[in-house]
Design a protein around this motif. Structure first.
Motif, PDB file in Angstrom:
ATOM      1  N   ASN A 395       1.617  -2.271  18.495  1.00  0.00           N
ATOM      2  CA  ASN A 395       2.436  -1.666  17.446  1.00  0.00           C
ATOM      3  C   ASN A 395       2.643  -2.604  16.270  1.00  0.00           C
ATOM      4  O   ASN A 395       2.768  -2.141  15.127  1.00  0.00           O
ATOM      5  CB  ASN A 395       3.771  -1.224  18.046  1.00  0.00           C
ATOM      6  CG  ASN A 395       3.609  -0.036  18.977  1.00  0.00           C
ATOM      7  OD1 ASN A 395       3.397   1.078  18.535  1.00  0.00           O
ATOM      8  ND2 ASN A 395       3.671  -0.281  20.268  1.00  0.00           N
ATOM      9  N   LEU A 396       2.673  -3.918  16.518  1.00  0.00           N
ATOM     10  CA  LEU A 396       2.686  -4.846  15.384  1.00  0.00           C
ATOM     11  C   LEU A 396       1.399  -4.717  14.570  1.00  0.00           C
ATOM     12  O   LEU A 396       1.425  -4.738  13.335  1.00  0.00           O
ATOM     13  CB  LEU A 396       2.848  -6.278  15.885  1.00  0.00           C
ATOM     14  CG  LEU A 396       4.250  -6.702  16.344  1.00  0.00           C
ATOM     15  CD1 LEU A 396       4.218  -8.093  16.952  1.00  0.00           C
ATOM     16  CD2 LEU A 396       5.237  -6.644  15.182  1.00  0.00           C
ATOM     17  N   ILE A 401      -1.561  -3.066   9.771  1.00  0.00           N
ATOM     18  CA  ILE A 401      -2.721  -2.403   9.174  1.00  0.00           C
ATOM     19  C   ILE A 401      -2.304  -1.185   8.362  1.00  0.00           C
ATOM     20  O   ILE A 401      -2.923  -0.842   7.351  1.00  0.00           O
ATOM     21  CB  ILE A 401      -3.725  -2.017  10.283  1.00  0.00           C
ATOM     22  CG1 ILE A 401      -4.241  -3.291  10.965  1.00  0.00           C
ATOM     23  CG2 ILE A 401      -4.889  -1.222   9.717  1.00  0.00           C
ATOM     24  CD1 ILE A 401      -5.092  -3.036  12.183  1.00  0.00           C
ATOM     25  N   LEU A 402      -1.224  -0.507   8.792  1.00  0.00           N
ATOM     26  CA  LEU A 402      -0.741   0.647   8.034  1.00  0.00           C
ATOM     27  C   LEU A 402      -0.350   0.262   6.617  1.00  0.00           C
ATOM     28  O   LEU A 402      -0.518   1.057   5.682  1.00  0.00           O
ATOM     29  CB  LEU A 402       0.454   1.278   8.746  1.00  0.00           C
ATOM     30  CG  LEU A 402       0.146   2.326   9.819  1.00  0.00           C
ATOM     31  CD1 LEU A 402       1.425   2.739  10.536  1.00  0.00           C
ATOM     32  CD2 LEU A 402      -0.531   3.541   9.207  1.00  0.00           C
ATOM     33  N   GLU A 457       2.611   8.484  11.368  1.00  0.00           N
ATOM     34  CA  GLU A 457       2.153   7.354  12.178  1.00  0.00           C
ATOM     35  C   GLU A 457       3.055   6.146  11.975  1.00  0.00           C
ATOM     36  O   GLU A 457       3.324   5.393  12.922  1.00  0.00           O
ATOM     37  CB  GLU A 457       0.710   7.008  11.793  1.00  0.00           C
ATOM     38  CG  GLU A 457       0.089   5.913  12.635  1.00  0.00           C
ATOM     39  CD  GLU A 457      -0.042   6.279  14.092  1.00  0.00           C
ATOM     40  OE1 GLU A 457      -0.034   5.356  14.933  1.00  0.00           O
ATOM     41  OE2 GLU A 457      -0.139   7.486  14.402  1.00  0.00           O
ATOM     42  N   LEU A 458       3.529   5.938  10.753  1.00  0.00           N
ATOM     43  CA  LEU A 458       4.455   4.842  10.504  1.00  0.00           C
ATOM     44  C   LEU A 458       5.732   5.027  11.312  1.00  0.00           C
ATOM     45  O   LEU A 458       6.235   4.079  11.939  1.00  0.00           O
ATOM     46  CB  LEU A 458       4.775   4.752   9.014  1.00  0.00           C
ATOM     47  CG  LEU A 458       5.877   3.763   8.623  1.00  0.00           C
ATOM     48  CD1 LEU A 458       5.476   2.345   8.985  1.00  0.00           C
ATOM     49  CD2 LEU A 458       6.206   3.876   7.137  1.00  0.00           C
ATOM     50  N   ALA A 459       6.276   6.242  11.311  1.00  0.00           N
ATOM     51  CA  ALA A 459       7.501   6.505  12.073  1.00  0.00           C
ATOM     52  C   ALA A 459       7.266   6.301  13.561  1.00  0.00           C
ATOM     53  O   ALA A 459       8.082   5.676  14.257  1.00  0.00           O
ATOM     54  CB  ALA A 459       7.989   7.931  11.793  1.00  0.00           C
ATOM     55  N   ARG A 460       6.144   6.796  14.064  1.00  0.00           N
ATOM     56  CA  ARG A 460       5.863   6.664  15.502  1.00  0.00           C
ATOM     57  C   ARG A 460       5.656   5.204  15.898  1.00  0.00           C
ATOM     58  O   ARG A 460       6.141   4.753  16.937  1.00  0.00           O
ATOM     59  CB  ARG A 460       4.639   7.495  15.864  1.00  0.00           C
ATOM     60  CG  ARG A 460       4.910   8.990  15.935  1.00  0.00           C
ATOM     61  CD  ARG A 460       3.718   9.732  16.505  1.00  0.00           C
ATOM     62  NE  ARG A 460       2.597   9.715  15.564  1.00  0.00           N
ATOM     63  CZ  ARG A 460       2.407  10.619  14.618  1.00  0.00           C
ATOM     64  NH1 ARG A 460       3.282  11.597  14.456  1.00  0.00           N
ATOM     65  NH2 ARG A 460       1.362  10.555  13.817  1.00  0.00           N
ATOM     66  N   ALA A 483       9.476  -4.042   1.183  1.00  0.00           N
ATOM     67  CA  ALA A 483       8.915  -5.392   1.258  1.00  0.00           C
ATOM     68  C   ALA A 483       7.630  -5.429   2.069  1.00  0.00           C
ATOM     69  O   ALA A 483       6.898  -6.404   2.021  1.00  0.00           O
ATOM     70  CB  ALA A 483       9.943  -6.337   1.884  1.00  0.00           C
ATOM     71  N   LEU A 484       7.368  -4.353   2.818  1.00  0.00           N
ATOM     72  CA  LEU A 484       6.212  -4.332   3.697  1.00  0.00           C
ATOM     73  C   LEU A 484       5.197  -3.270   3.305  1.00  0.00           C
ATOM     74  O   LEU A 484       4.001  -3.441   3.510  1.00  0.00           O
ATOM     75  CB  LEU A 484       6.666  -4.078   5.145  1.00  0.00           C
ATOM     76  CG  LEU A 484       7.689  -5.087   5.706  1.00  0.00           C
ATOM     77  CD1 LEU A 484       8.167  -4.622   7.063  1.00  0.00           C
ATOM     78  CD2 LEU A 484       7.074  -6.470   5.819  1.00  0.00           C
TER      79      LEU A 484
END
Length: 491
Positions: A395-396, A401-402, A457-460, A483-484
């Motif tokens: 998940n990191l 990558i997202l 996908e970001l939320a999951r 910031a990300l």
């Protein structure tokens, strides 16, 4: 001489009492890396489960009041969570049963017995007559096992570890339910965004079809362009219905997590927006240590170790002290007379001290099975720790990558929208065919759909990372997503 023998017997009893045979519990050391490969910096120490640590309302970082309400409803009504609570109650009750063996057992009873003894039991000839008699008895009995070699203590230790394992498993189910509710909620919101996207696409293509129809009626274009426009409208409507079907199924799944029948639950549509917060990389290792499944695996290992001690005690003597005190009489009216009192020290049936000699290898097999069970739990513990680190790394990596994928996708959406506008202008000027317009519109829809899926996908991945870390965190402010990740570009 008598004093010497008495002293030797006392010394032997003290030695036996101190011979607890349960092996010392030394949990194996799992191999833990110094830091996460996918995290930017951060020092990590060896994972040690800390199940008692507070996890907090981790979903509050999303700042969504609807999600907060859903989590509260799931905590009150989720059936899997209630089943886990019942399993914990069973484990605690079994601990109470094991602890009861530390104390004497006292029973009381009263009643008559009628017996006709045989002539042989009285030393009479076989043809002699004996008379039946009735004996009334009222007495209290006491039984207590002296825990010479720690059998009872090891059983209590095993039951205590199992109860703690049950509590850790409850926390694991609780965390899983919370994560599942958040996942299902964000899926519904992602599909709401898809419905909004396709709703706008259908409206746009309806207007385009009306324009094409007018141009066809005026003889400016051929029927081929009209047929293509109708095909694109029908295709958009079909895809919109497919999104609606998926949303209905996702809403039903969310209802089950809340402990409700799907017919009684509905969630108003609200498209998912890009998250405003994100779990910061480089969290301290205490979060990983609080994973409830690691705590449960460690407690299962402790229980298996205690059961090895129970199996070992089968090779040693067992001493059980018993006695009875009460009244016996031939007549009910004389039962409680002082002269009818009676007592018994020692077992009514069997012996006070039992020493196993030969059982065909049963005790040895039981000990080997207990040792093998401990090795199994130790391997399960190491595997649980490895799986935990894999889930965090996964998940990191997803979140890292997202961030790059978002930037590329935003550029793709902007470029596709620009190409679609240019194709519309060129089509009206007659420099390109309508097929070019269709291709440009399809590209815009596809790129926007991908952007919507990336939001989901970001939320999951965010929820999954929090779950992999064992829940929420205290004393750490979540990093702003700005910031990300880039903000979604208007199209």
């Amino acid at each position: 001489m008598k004093k010497s023998l008495r002293g030797m017997a006392l010394a032997a009893l003290l030695v036996l009492t101190g011979c607890a045979v349960a092996p010392p519990y030394d949990p194996p050391r799992a191999e833990v890396p110094a830091s996460f490969k996918e995290a930017a910096g951060g020092s990590w120490k060896t994972a040690q489960p800390a199940e008692a640590a507070h996890r907090g309302r981790w979903w509050a970082v999303f700042g969504d009041p609807v999600l907060d309400q859903l989590q509260e409803r799931a905590a009150d009504a989720n059936q899997n969570l209630k089943a886990a609570v019942a399993r914990l109650a069973q484990a605690r009750a079994r601990l109470g049963e094991a602890r009861a063996d530390l104390y004497p057992r006292v029973d009381a009873g009263a009643g008559p017995t009628r017996q006709r003894p045989s002539p042989a039991s009285r030393g009479l000839p076989a043809e002699a007559n004996t008379s039946p008699s009735t004996l009334w008895r009222a007495q209290a009995s006491v039984a207590y096992e002296v825990d010479l070699f720690g059998r009872v203590a090891a059983g209590v230790e095993a039951a205590s570890a199992q109860a703690e394992q049950g509590e850790a498993l409850l926390r694991s189910v609780q965390l899983a339910v919370q994560a599942d509710v958040a996942q299902a909620y964000f899926l519904v919101r992602e599909l709401d965004a898809g419905q909004e996207l396709y709703g706008g696409t259908v409206a746009l293509r309806e207007r385009t079809l009306a324009l094409i129809q007018r141009r066809y009626d005026e003889g400016d274009i051929s029927e081929l362009d009209l047929a293509r426009a109708r095909t694109e409208l029908a295709s958009a409507r079909s895809e919109a219905l497919d999104i609606a079907r998926q949303r209905a199924a996702a809403e039903h799944a969310l209802a089950i997590l809340l402990g409700q029948a799907p017919a009684t639950f509905s969630l108003p549509a609200r498209p998912l927006a890009r998250l405003a917060v994100s779990v910061p990389p480089g969290l301290p290792s205490e979060l990983l240590e609080r994973r409830p499944d690691i705590a449960a695996a460690e407690r299962a290992m402790a229980a298996a170790n205690a059961r090895v001690g129970v199996a070992r005690t089968a090779f040693f003597p067992r001493l059980e002290l018993t006695g009875a005190l009460g009244y016996e009489s031939a007549q009910l009216g004389d039962l409680f007379n002082w002269s009818s009192r009676t007592f018994l020290l020692g077992p009514l049936v069997g012996t006070m001290l039992t020493l196993p000699i030969f059982d065909g290898g049963r005790r040895e097999a039981g000990l080997q099975a207990a040792r093998a069970a401990y090795e199994e739990e130790a391997a399960n513990y190491r595997q649980t720790v490895l799986t935990a680190f894999k889930e965090v790394e996964d998940n990191l990596a997803n979140l890292r990558i997202l961030a790059d994928q978002y930037r590329a996708q935003d550029e793709a959406v902007a470029s596709a929208a620009r190409a679609a506008r240019l194709s519309q202008i060129q089509y009206r000027e007659g420099s390109v065919s309508y097929l070019d317009v269709i291709d440009a519109d399809r590209s815009v829809l596809q790129q926007r759909r991908v952007a919507t899926r990336l939001d989901g996908e970001l939320a999951r991945s965010t929820v999954n990372l929090i779950r992999a870390l064992g829940g929420g965190w205290e004393g750490q402010a979540p990093a702003p997503a700005a910031a990300l990740l880039p903000a979604r570009q208007p199209s």
